[in-house]
Design a protein around this motif. Structure first.
Motif, PDB file in Angstrom:
ATOM      1  N   THR A 353      34.862  -5.130 -37.393  1.00  0.00           N
ATOM      2  CA  THR A 353      36.103  -4.988 -36.625  1.00  0.00           C
ATOM      3  C   THR A 353      35.936  -5.553 -35.217  1.00  0.00           C
ATOM      4  O   THR A 353      36.840  -6.215 -34.694  1.00  0.00           O
ATOM      5  N   MET A 354      34.787  -5.319 -34.598  1.00  0.00           N
ATOM      6  CA  MET A 354      34.570  -5.774 -33.230  1.00  0.00           C
ATOM      7  C   MET A 354      34.588  -7.296 -33.141  1.00  0.00           C
ATOM      8  O   MET A 354      35.070  -7.870 -32.160  1.00  0.00           O
ATOM      9  N   GLN A 355      34.071  -7.964 -34.175  1.00  0.00           N
ATOM     10  CA  GLN A 355      34.110  -9.423 -34.173  1.00  0.00           C
ATOM     11  C   GLN A 355      35.545  -9.927 -34.224  1.00  0.00           C
ATOM     12  O   GLN A 355      35.924 -10.867 -33.504  1.00  0.00           O
ATOM     13  N   MET A 356      36.376  -9.314 -35.076  1.00  0.00           N
ATOM     14  CA  MET A 356      37.786  -9.690 -35.134  1.00  0.00           C
ATOM     15  C   MET A 356      38.471  -9.389 -33.805  1.00  0.00           C
ATOM     16  O   MET A 356      39.279 -10.192 -33.316  1.00  0.00           O
ATOM     17  N   TYR A 357      38.158  -8.266 -33.210  1.00  0.00           N
ATOM     18  CA  TYR A 357      38.722  -7.893 -31.904  1.00  0.00           C
ATOM     19  C   TYR A 357      38.380  -8.955 -30.854  1.00  0.00           C
ATOM     20  O   TYR A 357      39.250  -9.417 -30.107  1.00  0.00           O
ATOM     21  N   THR A 358      37.100  -9.355 -30.813  1.00  0.00           N
ATOM     22  CA  THR A 358      36.645 -10.336 -29.815  1.00  0.00           C
ATOM     23  C   THR A 358      37.356 -11.674 -29.988  1.00  0.00           C
ATOM     24  O   THR A 358      37.806 -12.290 -29.014  1.00  0.00           O
ATOM     25  N   VAL A 359      37.487 -12.134 -31.232  1.00  0.00           N
ATOM     26  CA  VAL A 359      38.123 -13.424 -31.508  1.00  0.00           C
ATOM     27  C   VAL A 359      39.607 -13.377 -31.153  1.00  0.00           C
ATOM     28  O   VAL A 359      40.144 -14.315 -30.545  1.00  0.00           O
ATOM     29  N   PHE A 360      40.291 -12.304 -31.513  1.00  0.00           N
ATOM     30  CA  PHE A 360      41.717 -12.180 -31.188  1.00  0.00           C
ATOM     31  C   PHE A 360      41.930 -12.187 -29.678  1.00  0.00           C
ATOM     32  O   PHE A 360      42.845 -12.859 -29.173  1.00  0.00           O
ATOM     33  N   ARG A 361      41.126 -11.440 -28.962  1.00  0.00           N
ATOM     34  CA  ARG A 361      41.269 -11.380 -27.497  1.00  0.00           C
ATOM     35  C   ARG A 361      41.041 -12.750 -26.883  1.00  0.00           C
ATOM     36  O   ARG A 361      41.783 -13.167 -25.979  1.00  0.00           O
ATOM     37  N   ARG A 362      40.030 -13.458 -27.364  1.00  0.00           N
ATOM     38  CA  ARG A 362      39.687 -14.754 -26.778  1.00  0.00           C
ATOM     39  C   ARG A 362      40.705 -15.833 -27.152  1.00  0.00           C
ATOM     40  O   ARG A 362      41.139 -16.607 -26.297  1.00  0.00           O
ATOM     41  N   ASP A 363      41.115 -15.881 -28.424  1.00  0.00           N
ATOM     42  CA  ASP A 363      41.955 -16.982 -28.891  1.00  0.00           C
ATOM     43  C   ASP A 363      43.451 -16.703 -28.773  1.00  0.00           C
ATOM     44  O   ASP A 363      44.239 -17.639 -28.592  1.00  0.00           O
ATOM     45  N   LEU A 364      43.873 -15.452 -28.896  1.00  0.00           N
ATOM     46  CA  LEU A 364      45.296 -15.116 -28.882  1.00  0.00           C
ATOM     47  C   LEU A 364      45.738 -14.317 -27.662  1.00  0.00           C
ATOM     48  O   LEU A 364      46.938 -14.204 -27.401  1.00  0.00           O
ATOM     49  N   GLY A 365      44.771 -13.747 -26.949  1.00  0.00           N
ATOM     50  CA  GLY A 365      45.129 -12.974 -25.760  1.00  0.00           C
ATOM     51  C   GLY A 365      45.599 -11.569 -26.051  1.00  0.00           C
ATOM     52  O   GLY A 365      46.078 -10.866 -25.154  1.00  0.00           O
ATOM     53  N   VAL A 366      45.499 -11.117 -27.303  1.00  0.00           N
ATOM     54  CA  VAL A 366      45.877  -9.755 -27.677  1.00  0.00           C
ATOM     55  C   VAL A 366      44.827  -9.198 -28.627  1.00  0.00           C
ATOM     56  O   VAL A 366      44.069  -9.954 -29.245  1.00  0.00           O
ATOM     57  N   THR A 367      44.795  -7.887 -28.767  1.00  0.00           N
ATOM     58  CA  THR A 367      43.914  -7.277 -29.747  1.00  0.00           C
ATOM     59  C   THR A 367      44.617  -7.264 -31.108  1.00  0.00           C
ATOM     60  O   THR A 367      45.843  -7.414 -31.186  1.00  0.00           O
ATOM     61  N   PRO A 368      43.877  -7.098 -32.200  1.00  0.00           N
ATOM     62  CA  PRO A 368      44.524  -6.986 -33.516  1.00  0.00           C
ATOM     63  C   PRO A 368      45.563  -5.866 -33.563  1.00  0.00           C
ATOM     64  O   PRO A 368      46.639  -6.034 -34.146  1.00  0.00           O
ATOM     65  N   SER A 369      45.261  -4.735 -32.950  1.00  0.00           N
ATOM     66  CA  SER A 369      46.224  -3.619 -32.938  1.00  0.00           C
ATOM     67  C   SER A 369      47.484  -3.992 -32.191  1.00  0.00           C
ATOM     68  O   SER A 369      48.607  -3.663 -32.626  1.00  0.00           O
ATOM     69  N   GLN A 370      47.342  -4.674 -31.062  1.00  0.00           N
ATOM     70  CA  GLN A 370      48.517  -5.098 -30.302  1.00  0.00           C
ATOM     71  C   GLN A 370      49.347  -6.107 -31.086  1.00  0.00           C
ATOM     72  O   GLN A 370      50.574  -6.053 -31.061  1.00  0.00           O
ATOM     73  N   TYR A 371      48.674  -7.018 -31.792  1.00  0.00           N
ATOM     74  CA  TYR A 371      49.396  -8.006 -32.603  1.00  0.00           C
ATOM     75  C   TYR A 371      50.218  -7.299 -33.668  1.00  0.00           C
ATOM     76  O   TYR A 371      51.392  -7.611 -33.874  1.00  0.00           O
ATOM     77  N   ARG A 372      49.612  -6.335 -34.353  1.00  0.00           N
ATOM     78  CA  ARG A 372      50.340  -5.595 -35.396  1.00  0.00           C
ATOM     79  C   ARG A 372      51.516  -4.834 -34.802  1.00  0.00           C
ATOM     80  O   ARG A 372      52.624  -4.858 -35.360  1.00  0.00           O
ATOM     81  N   LYS A 373      51.315  -4.202 -33.677  1.00  0.00           N
ATOM     82  CA  LYS A 373      52.387  -3.433 -33.043  1.00  0.00           C
ATOM     83  C   LYS A 373      53.538  -4.336 -32.625  1.00  0.00           C
ATOM     84  O   LYS A 373      54.711  -3.998 -32.817  1.00  0.00           O
ATOM     85  N   ASP A 374      53.205  -5.506 -32.058  1.00  0.00           N
ATOM     86  CA  ASP A 374      54.250  -6.453 -31.658  1.00  0.00           C
ATOM     87  C   ASP A 374      55.071  -6.898 -32.856  1.00  0.00           C
ATOM     88  O   ASP A 374      56.298  -6.996 -32.787  1.00  0.00           O
ATOM     89  N   ARG A 375      54.412  -7.176 -33.973  1.00  0.00           N
ATOM     90  CA  ARG A 375      55.123  -7.595 -35.180  1.00  0.00           C
ATOM     91  C   ARG A 375      56.012  -6.475 -35.705  1.00  0.00           C
ATOM     92  O   ARG A 375      57.150  -6.721 -36.125  1.00  0.00           O
ATOM     93  N   GLU A 376      55.518  -5.250 -35.669  1.00  0.00           N
ATOM     94  CA  GLU A 376      56.329  -4.109 -36.141  1.00  0.00           C
ATOM     95  C   GLU A 376      57.546  -3.917 -35.261  1.00  0.00           C
ATOM     96  O   GLU A 376      58.645  -3.642 -35.740  1.00  0.00           O
ATOM     97  N   ASN A 377      57.365  -4.074 -33.943  1.00  0.00           N
ATOM     98  CA  ASN A 377      58.497  -3.906 -33.023  1.00  0.00           C
ATOM     99  C   ASN A 377      59.585  -4.952 -33.260  1.00  0.00           C
ATOM    100  O   ASN A 377      60.771  -4.677 -33.133  1.00  0.00           O
ATOM    101  N   ARG A 378      59.181  -6.155 -33.625  1.00  0.00           N
ATOM    102  CA  ARG A 378      60.162  -7.217 -33.876  1.00  0.00           C
ATOM    103  C   ARG A 378      60.977  -6.942 -35.132  1.00  0.00           C
ATOM    104  O   ARG A 378      62.086  -7.438 -35.273  1.00  0.00           O
ATOM    105  N   GLN A 379      60.422  -6.160 -36.044  1.00  0.00           N
ATOM    106  CA  GLN A 379      61.087  -5.897 -37.322  1.00  0.00           C
ATOM    107  C   GLN A 379      61.873  -4.612 -37.318  1.00  0.00           C
ATOM    108  O   GLN A 379      62.441  -4.248 -38.344  1.00  0.00           O
ATOM    109  N   THR A 380      61.889  -3.882 -36.189  1.00  0.00           N
ATOM    110  CA  THR A 380      62.624  -2.620 -36.122  1.00  0.00           C
ATOM    111  C   THR A 380      63.788  -2.734 -35.163  1.00  0.00           C
ATOM    112  O   THR A 380      63.929  -3.677 -34.434  1.00  0.00           O
TER     113      THR A 380
END
Length: 380
Positions: A353-380
């Motif tokens: 999980t930490m490796q995915m967290y590190t890559v998301f933060r570096r390449d996308l500027g968000v954590t995996p949890s934040q990405y999921r939350k943003d997507r859920e908010n767009r669909q509600t």
């Protein structure tokens, strides 16, 4: 509200959800009325049962609302009353540019498009798509089908149009299709001809209706429009109009949220057969613990040679491509379901999980949890 809610499409339900979010924040009482023009006729000469209307407005509704001095916000670009009513619409031109840019970044140099005739939104999208491709030095082979493409005699005509259109392609090719349904038809036609999606034909279609995009393979890349945002801004505009403010000089255009990348475009088109083979290996094995040496062995070449070819054709190292594929697949998992982060990390090839967290933060500027939350908010 007059939004054809019996059709469970985002362009109806999403806009409705956005209006209701605004209504809830401002203590509005909302009335769902499938025939507001008839209601206005019934109350002719008397106070109407509502103060403002958000609708896929017909000409009759526009005329009767004007006589009753009731403001209307139109959310249907192809409405016959679109020129006479204030409106809030998707920015179709921006969508067309994004679609073209997505396919261009995948390395395609041949392009085609299929849209519905007499659909203003798709016409704007097609124009922007074609112009963006042309500015990059390429051409686009476009075709149009009837709005009633799936009915009776129109369907047989549609089949002939698609067959003729496809026969002129030079593969590999990137294509834009106006709707998910037509995207599915073309994907099946590719299968019938023995063409691979996305290796031979990369498809970006429609406006991210998940049931149509995700239920079959290949899953379809699509455009997330953000219809809830359109509904919210339509309600905000109606609020201003009901308070006596003048309408805006032109329609309010809402930019798209972006391309949702799925299997149908998860590929890079390259002329170098060695690079193409390496990309296929990465796509098929990115969920495993692989590195550049594994990729080189799979295509029977040296790591340094393959690394030089990657830099020449893709402008990035092998490891970056492996990481990109894993990120795209992790994004799909995060957006489409509720698997724990630990399980997603293992499933897509990050391992921990930490490796995915590190890559998301570096390449996308968000954590995996934040990405999921943003997507859920767009669909509600």
């Amino acid at each position: 509200m007059q939004l054809e809610l019996e059709w469970p499409f985002k362009r109806h339900a999403g806009i409705f959800a956005g209006t209701q979010k605004y209504a809830g924040e401002h203590s509005w009482q909302s009335i769902v009325d499938e025939n507001p023009d008839a209601t206005l006729q019934k109350y002719s000469g008397n106070p109407a049962s509502y103060d403002g209307i958000i609708a896929r407005a017909t000409g009759k509704l526009a005329r009767r609302a004007a006589r009753a001095n009731i403001p209307v916000v139109n959310v249907w670009l192809s409405s016959p009353a679109a020129a006479s009513l204030p409106g809030v619409f998707p920015d179709y031109s921006a969508q067309g540019r994004l679609r073209a840019e997505h396919l261009l970044t995948r390395g395609f140099s041949h392009f085609a498009a299929l849209t519905a005739d007499e659909n203003r939104g798709e016409s704007l999208e097609l124009e922007a798509f074609t112009n963006t491709v042309r500015e990059a030095g390429y051409r686009c082979a476009s075709a149009k089908v009837s709005l009633d493409a799936f009915s009776g005699i129109h369907w047989r005509r549609t089949e002939r149009t698609i067959a003729t259109w496809m026969s002129g392609w030079k593969r590999p090719i990137g294509i834009y299709i106006g709707t998910e349904l037509l995207g599915r038809v073309v994907a099946q036609a590719c299968h019938n001809r023995g063409w691979r999606v996305p290796e031979d034909v990369a498809i970006i279609a429609g406006r991210n209706e998940e049931m149509l995009c995700e239920s079959l393979h290949p899953t379809l890349s699509s455009m997330e429009v953000g219809y809830d945002h359109i509904g919210y801004e339509a309600a905000r505009l109606l609020d201003r109009l009901m308070n006596g403010e003048p309408p805006p000089r032109g329609p309010i255009l809402i930019p798209p949220e972006g391309v949702v990348v799925r299997e149908s475009t998860d590929f890079f088109a390259v002329d170098d057969p060695l690079i193409a083979a390496a990309l296929r290996f990465i796509a098929a094995n990115s969920h495993l613990e692989i590195g550049q040496d594994d990729v080189a062995r799979a295509v029977d070449t040296g790591s340094r040679t393959l690394q030089r070819r990657f830099q020449k054709h893709l402008k990035r190292p092998i490891a970056a491509e492996i990481r990109r594929v894993r990120i795209e697949r992790a994004k799909r998992e995060l957006a489409q379901g509720s698997l724990p982060l630990k399980e997603i990390a293992r499933k897509v090839g990050f391992g921990e999980t930490m490796q995915m967290y590190t890559v998301f933060r570096r390449d996308l500027g968000v954590t995996p949890s934040q990405y999921r939350k943003d997507r859920e908010n767009r669909q509600t």
